[in-house]
Design an enzyme around this catalytic site. Sequence first.
Site, PDB file in Angstrom:
ATOM      1  CG  ASP A  32      -2.143   0.887   1.037  1.00  0.00           C
ATOM      2  OD1 ASP A  32      -3.213   0.345   0.727  1.00  0.00           O
ATOM      3  OD2 ASP A  32      -2.019   2.131   1.171  1.00  0.00           O
ATOM      4  CE1 TYR A  70     -12.614   3.469  -9.681  1.00  0.00           C
ATOM      5  CE2 TYR A  70     -14.715   2.839 -10.669  1.00  0.00           C
ATOM      6  CZ  TYR A  70     -13.688   2.591  -9.782  1.00  0.00           C
ATOM      7  OH  TYR A  70     -13.727   1.456  -8.992  1.00  0.00           O
ATOM      8  CG  ASN A  75      -7.710  -4.004  -4.314  1.00  0.00           C
ATOM      9  OD1 ASN A  75      -8.904  -3.966  -4.613  1.00  0.00           O
ATOM     10  ND2 ASN A  75      -7.213  -3.308  -3.278  1.00  0.00           N
TER      11      ASN A  75
END
Length: 296
Positions: free
Chosen positions: A49, A165, A100
Amino acid sequence: MNPLKFFPPGSRRLELDEKVALVTGGGNGIGRETAHSLAARGCFVAVLDADEAAAKQVATEVGEHRAVGVAADVRDRDAVAEAVRMVLRRWGRLDVVVANAGVTPEPATVRVGDPTDFERVVSVNLFGVLNTAKATVEPLLHSRGHIAVVASAAAFCPPVGGSSYMVSKAAVEQLGRALRLELAPHGVTATVCYFGVVDTRLAHATLDRDPLGEALNAMLPSPLRGRITAHEAAQAVVTAVERRRARTTAPAAWEPVSLLRGLLNPALDRLLVRDTRLHTLIRELEDRVLRSRCSR
C-alpha cells in the site's frame, strides 16, 4: 496438437495452503479483506500500500508470522519491483497476485474536470496494474500461478461525472484479458474482477451524503443499486483465484449487463443523451465544480 496444453482448463484448482500472495492496495477496503481471506486459506501474504502504516497494520492483524506490510506506490515501477524482490527474499516464491490498488476521481465532467486528476486516476488504476503485472510475471511463471486484476462494473457503465474511473477500469479489463491470453502458454491464469457498488465509506460519501451522487445512483435500475461488503468482494476474488476463473462479478445482477453490453450500451446512450434529468444533473455538477474553483 492439443490446445489444452497451452490453455489450462479453468477447472484446474489452485490450492492456496502454504502459497505466497501479494495484494496491492492492501491497506484498506477490498485489499485489506482480500489479505485476510487469503491468509485464512493458508497463504503467506505481502500487503502493499502507498500508506505504509496501513499496510503494516493489516499485516499485524493477519499475523506477522504470515504477513508483511510493505510501502509501495503502484505508480512507481521501481518501488513495486523492489517490493516483489523483498517477497522473494522472504518466502522464495510468488503464487498469487491481486492487483487491487485504485483511486476515484473528484466528481466532474470532462469539460470542467482537472486533467491532472484524470491523469492521477489513470496512473494508479491502469498503470499501477501494469507495473504490478510486469514486476510479478516472471515469479508467477515459475510457480504456474495466478493474477487477479480488479476492474469494475464501471467498465461498462455510462461514463458520467467521473469518466477517468470508467476509462481506467475499462482499460484494466482489457489488460486482464491480455494477461489471460498471453500467459496461458506458460501455465499462468488470470481473473478480471467486476464489482458494482461496494459498501464503503467512499460509497456513503459519494452516493448517500452527496445529493448529486444520490440522484445519479437513483437512475440505475433497482437491481443494480444493490451493494456488497468489502468482505464479500474479497471472498469473490479469492474464490475466483482458487478456481482460476477468467472473470468474477458481484453483485450477480451486473453479470447480464456485462454480457449484453454490446446491445445495451448503444441503446442506453441514445436514451441518456436525450434525458433531461441527466442534463440537469450534469449542469448542476459543472456549476458546483466551477463555484468551488472560483472560491479557492
